[in-house]
Design a protein around this motif. Structure first.
Motif, short mmCIF file in Angstrom:
data_model
loop_
_atom_site.label_atom_id
_atom_site.label_comp_id
_atom_site.label_asym_id
_atom_site.label_seq_id
_atom_site.Cartn_x
_atom_site.Cartn_y
_atom_site.Cartn_z
N ASN A 18 1.03 -1.30 0.04
CA ASN A 18 -0.01 0.07 -0.09
C ASN A 18 0.78 1.30 -0.01
OD1 ASN A 18 -2.06 1.64 0.07
ND2 ASN A 18 -2.18 1.50 2.46
N ALA A 19 1.40 1.46 -1.06
CA ALA A 19 2.20 2.72 -1.26
C ALA A 19 1.72 3.93 -1.79
CB ALA A 19 3.61 2.27 -2.35
N ARG A 20 2.43 5.08 -1.66
CA ARG A 20 1.58 6.30 -2.02
C ARG A 20 2.57 7.10 -3.18
NH1 ARG A 20 2.73 11.43 -0.37
NH2 ARG A 20 0.90 12.73 -0.24
N VAL A 21 1.92 7.83 -3.81
CA VAL A 21 2.75 8.60 -4.82
C VAL A 21 1.80 9.91 -4.90
CG1 VAL A 21 3.94 6.91 -6.21
CG2 VAL A 21 1.68 7.43 -6.72
N GLU A 22 2.33 10.74 -5.54
CA GLU A 22 1.73 12.12 -6.03
C GLU A 22 1.98 12.56 -7.10
OE1 GLU A 22 4.22 15.69 -4.00
OE2 GLU A 22 3.34 14.13 -2.59
N ASP A 23 0.87 13.40 -7.73
CA ASP A 23 1.13 13.85 -9.13
C ASP A 23 1.99 15.16 -9.03
OD1 ASP A 23 -0.69 16.24 -8.20
OD2 ASP A 23 -2.32 15.25 -9.58
N ALA A 24 2.10 15.69 -10.15
CA ALA A 24 2.99 17.09 -10.04
C ALA A 24 2.20 18.40 -9.37
CB ALA A 24 3.28 17.32 -11.68
N ASP A 25 1.07 18.28 -9.17
CA ASP A 25 0.64 19.22 -8.24
C ASP A 25 0.47 18.85 -6.92
OD1 ASP A 25 0.15 20.99 -10.49
OD2 ASP A 25 -1.45 19.68 -11.23
N GLY A 26 0.92 17.76 -6.53
CA GLY A 26 1.00 17.28 -5.01
C GLY A 26 -0.27 16.36 -4.54
N VAL A 36 11.49 10.00 -9.76
CA VAL A 36 12.16 11.36 -9.79
C VAL A 36 13.03 11.63 -8.51
CG1 VAL A 36 10.52 12.36 -11.51
CG2 VAL A 36 9.88 12.35 -9.05
N SER A 37 13.36 10.75 -8.03
CA SER A 37 13.97 10.72 -6.68
C SER A 37 15.38 11.54 -6.87
CB SER A 37 14.24 9.53 -5.91
OG SER A 37 14.85 8.65 -6.76
N TRP A 50 15.64 22.01 -4.91
CA TRP A 50 15.26 23.16 -5.55
C TRP A 50 16.43 23.78 -6.30
CZ3 TRP A 50 17.36 28.09 -5.65
CH2 TRP A 50 16.40 28.84 -6.30
N PRO A 51 16.25 24.07 -7.40
CA PRO A 51 15.23 24.27 -8.39
C PRO A 51 14.66 23.17 -9.30
CG PRO A 51 17.13 25.42 -9.43
CD PRO A 51 17.49 24.60 -8.11
N ALA A 52 15.69 22.08 -9.37
CA ALA A 52 15.26 20.93 -10.14
C ALA A 52 14.03 20.56 -9.99
CB ALA A 52 16.31 20.00 -9.97
N LYS A 53 13.37 20.41 -8.73
CA LYS A 53 11.98 19.99 -8.60
C LYS A 53 11.01 20.75 -9.45
CE LYS A 53 9.20 17.97 -4.95
NZ LYS A 53 9.15 17.62 -3.27
N GLY A 54 11.02 22.04 -9.27
CA GLY A 54 10.12 22.71 -10.05
C GLY A 54 10.24 22.42 -11.60
N PHE A 55 11.27 22.39 -12.16
CA PHE A 55 11.46 22.08 -13.63
C PHE A 55 10.94 20.58 -13.83
CE2 PHE A 55 15.28 24.80 -13.25
CZ PHE A 55 14.86 26.12 -13.80
N VAL A 56 11.30 19.76 -13.07
CA VAL A 56 10.61 18.44 -13.12
C VAL A 56 9.19 18.39 -13.18
CG1 VAL A 56 10.39 15.97 -12.36
CG2 VAL A 56 12.66 17.27 -12.59
N LYS A 57 8.49 19.14 -12.10
CA LYS A 57 7.29 18.99 -12.26
C LYS A 57 6.57 19.77 -13.24
CE LYS A 57 6.35 19.72 -7.24
NZ LYS A 57 5.72 20.49 -6.08
N ASP A 58 7.08 20.57 -13.91
CA ASP A 58 6.52 21.19 -15.25
C ASP A 58 6.68 20.21 -16.38
OD1 ASP A 58 5.99 23.88 -13.83
OD2 ASP A 58 7.98 24.67 -14.75
#
Length: 182
Positions: free
Chosen positions: A37-45, A99-100, A105-113
């Motif tokens: 029962n694992a959890r993930v999230e989309d680019a918007d959290g 995407v671990s 920051w700031p890579a996470k923002g670019f990856v989310k986009d």
């Protein structure tokens, strides 16, 4: 010579310990095993907990940027299936990106986009495994495409990593069909 023997015994003991320690996963889940029962999230959290999908077959495709094309023949087969509404409504797709390595920051923002863009292009939500916990829970092999089918009952029906051959693709499609029809 004596120190080599000790080093060899140490390495063997370390490998055995890693294999026996609870929570250390060295392989994909076995067919028939209860899915984690694992959890993930989309680019918007927005979070997705695997247990929330129980009752539907769940197709997990877990990849990083370098392995995304590895199972293209399977994705082509799945695209054909998805053209019918029956499969779209009855199967939960969990496309998960490793995407671990970009959880800073700031890579996470670019990856989310980039994930948002790719989600639009693929017309499906792509979930992010920022801390690697989803991959650890499922025993995901890094650097290769991983495909797991969880049945309606929450048990693993199929698990494969690397480029799946024609026989494995056929087996997976048949298992999906049985879950949708049954």
């Amino acid at each position: 010579m004596r120190s080599r023997g000790k080093a060899s015994k140490f390495m063997t003991a370390a490998a055995l310990t890693a294999a026996l320690v609870p929570g250390v996963s060295l392989a994909l889940p076995k067919e028939g095993a209860e899915a984690p029962n694992a959890r993930v999230e989309d680019a918007d959290g927005r979070a997705l907990q695997m247990s929330s999908l129980k009752g539907k077959p769940i197709l997990i495709v877990y990849e990083d940027k370098d392995s995304a094309a590895q199972n293209q023949p399977l994705k082509d087969d799945l695209s054909k299936l998805a053209q019918g509404e029956k499969y779209k409504q009855k199967i939960a797709l969990a496309a998960v990106a490793d995407v671990s390595g970009y959880d800073w920051w700031p890579a996470k923002g670019f990856v989310k986009d980039a994930i948002r863009e790719e989600s639009k292009k693929q017309k499906t939500t792509i979930y992010c495994d920022w801390d690697g916990s989803f991959g650890k829970a499922y025993g995901i092999r890094k650097g290769v495409s991983n495909v797991i089918l969880v049945g309606k009952d929450g048990r693993v029906l199929f698990a494969g990593s690397g480029a799946l051959g024609a026989a494995d693709r056929k087996k997976l499609i048949e298992l999906l069909g049985a879950q949708v029809e049954g």
